[in-house]
Design a protein around this motif. Structure first.
Motif, short mmCIF file in Angstrom:
data_model
loop_
_atom_site.label_atom_id
_atom_site.label_comp_id
_atom_site.label_asym_id
_atom_site.label_seq_id
_atom_site.Cartn_x
_atom_site.Cartn_y
_atom_site.Cartn_z
N LEU A 222 14.78 -35.34 -52.59
CA LEU A 222 14.59 -34.28 -51.83
C LEU A 222 13.66 -33.33 -52.21
N VAL A 223 13.84 -32.94 -53.37
CA VAL A 223 12.89 -31.76 -54.11
C VAL A 223 11.57 -32.62 -54.15
N ARG A 224 11.49 -33.66 -54.54
CA ARG A 224 10.03 -34.28 -54.64
C ARG A 224 9.31 -34.36 -53.35
N THR A 225 10.30 -34.73 -52.21
CA THR A 225 9.51 -34.87 -51.01
C THR A 225 9.01 -33.36 -50.54
N LEU A 226 10.13 -32.24 -50.87
CA LEU A 226 9.42 -31.02 -50.70
C LEU A 226 8.52 -30.40 -51.45
N ALA A 227 8.45 -31.06 -52.48
CA ALA A 227 6.98 -30.24 -53.47
C ALA A 227 6.16 -30.87 -52.86
N LYS A 228 5.91 -31.93 -52.35
CA LYS A 228 4.43 -32.57 -51.75
C LYS A 228 3.90 -31.53 -50.88
N GLU A 229 4.65 -31.03 -49.98
CA GLU A 229 3.93 -29.78 -49.27
C GLU A 229 4.42 -28.42 -49.25
N ASP A 230 3.53 -27.51 -48.65
CA ASP A 230 3.95 -26.13 -49.09
C ASP A 230 4.27 -25.24 -48.03
N GLU A 231 5.07 -26.14 -47.08
CA GLU A 231 5.64 -25.53 -45.79
C GLU A 231 7.02 -25.87 -45.71
N PRO A 232 7.74 -25.27 -44.63
CA PRO A 232 9.15 -25.89 -44.57
C PRO A 232 9.02 -27.13 -43.73
N ARG A 233 10.13 -27.86 -43.79
CA ARG A 233 10.19 -29.18 -43.49
C ARG A 233 11.77 -29.20 -42.82
N PRO A 234 11.57 -29.94 -41.53
CA PRO A 234 13.15 -30.00 -41.00
C PRO A 234 14.42 -30.67 -41.69
N CYS A 235 15.44 -30.13 -41.73
CA CYS A 235 16.61 -30.83 -42.47
C CYS A 235 16.96 -32.19 -41.90
N SER A 236 16.55 -32.61 -40.93
CA SER A 236 17.23 -33.61 -40.04
C SER A 236 17.00 -34.96 -41.04
N ILE A 237 17.93 -35.88 -40.95
CA ILE A 237 18.00 -37.06 -41.96
C ILE A 237 16.65 -37.99 -41.82
N ASP A 238 16.30 -37.94 -40.45
CA ASP A 238 15.14 -39.12 -40.02
C ASP A 238 13.85 -38.70 -40.81
N LYS A 239 13.82 -37.69 -41.36
CA LYS A 239 12.47 -36.98 -42.10
C LYS A 239 12.37 -37.19 -43.65
N TYR A 240 13.63 -37.82 -44.19
CA TYR A 240 13.61 -38.38 -45.67
C TYR A 240 13.95 -39.52 -45.73
N ASP A 241 13.18 -40.18 -46.90
CA ASP A 241 13.45 -41.60 -47.15
C ASP A 241 14.75 -41.46 -48.13
N VAL A 242 15.93 -41.42 -47.58
CA VAL A 242 17.20 -41.52 -48.11
C VAL A 242 18.29 -42.05 -47.30
N GLU A 243 18.93 -43.13 -47.94
CA GLU A 243 20.09 -43.62 -47.14
C GLU A 243 21.47 -43.06 -47.39
N ILE A 244 21.77 -42.18 -46.76
CA ILE A 244 22.72 -41.14 -46.73
C ILE A 244 23.13 -41.02 -45.32
N SER A 245 24.41 -40.32 -44.95
CA SER A 245 24.79 -39.97 -43.79
C SER A 245 24.09 -38.56 -43.48
N ALA A 246 24.15 -38.21 -42.33
CA ALA A 246 23.56 -36.83 -41.93
C ALA A 246 24.63 -35.75 -42.79
N PRO A 247 26.01 -35.91 -42.65
CA PRO A 247 27.01 -35.02 -43.48
C PRO A 247 26.65 -34.91 -44.90
N THR A 248 26.47 -35.80 -45.37
CA THR A 248 26.02 -36.02 -46.96
C THR A 248 24.75 -35.44 -47.13
N LEU A 249 23.92 -35.58 -46.37
CA LEU A 249 22.57 -34.95 -46.64
C LEU A 249 22.84 -33.51 -46.34
N SER A 250 23.55 -32.62 -45.34
CA SER A 250 23.96 -31.27 -45.30
C SER A 250 24.55 -30.84 -46.63
#
Length: 101
Positions: free
Chosen positions: A30-58
């Motif tokens: 997640l930090v690596r993904t955020l580090a690629k951009e210098d602006e806020p990203r949405p927290c939603s599960i479909d925006k990240y390449d991780v195979e976890i549930s939404a509550p686990t992402l939270s």
């Protein structure tokens, strides 16, 4: 109206807590993904390449925020997250660059 979720002040960011947060492979990705951009990203599960549930992402977002690595903004029903790169760098120069390399 935008509000920011509670997070530690820059001077309160602790090295052990930061390293514990980054020690989890999902949080590191997640930090690596955020580090690629210098602006806020949405927290939603479909925006990240991780195979976890939404509550686990939270849960991972909370750990990162409480460690001082991220800031979470709430705007209406949407949460946005961004890396606190300058704050972490001011406390531990070069740490994020070393961990993300």
């Amino acid at each position: 109206m935008t509000r920011t979720l509670p997070q530690p002040a820059t001077e309160a960011i602790d090295l052990v807590t930061v390293l514990q947060a980054l020690g989890d492979p999902v949080r590191l990705e997640l930090v690596r993904t955020l580090a690629k951009e210098d602006e806020p990203r949405p927290c939603s599960i479909d925006k990240y390449d991780v195979e976890i549930s939404a509550p686990t992402l939270s849960h991972h977002w909370r750990i990162l925020r409480e460690a001082g690595l991220t800031t979470t903004f709430v705007n209406g029903r949407t949460r946005w997250v961004e890396l606190r790169r300058e704050d972490v760098h001011s406390r531990f120069p070069g740490l994020l660059d070393a961990v993300l390399a």
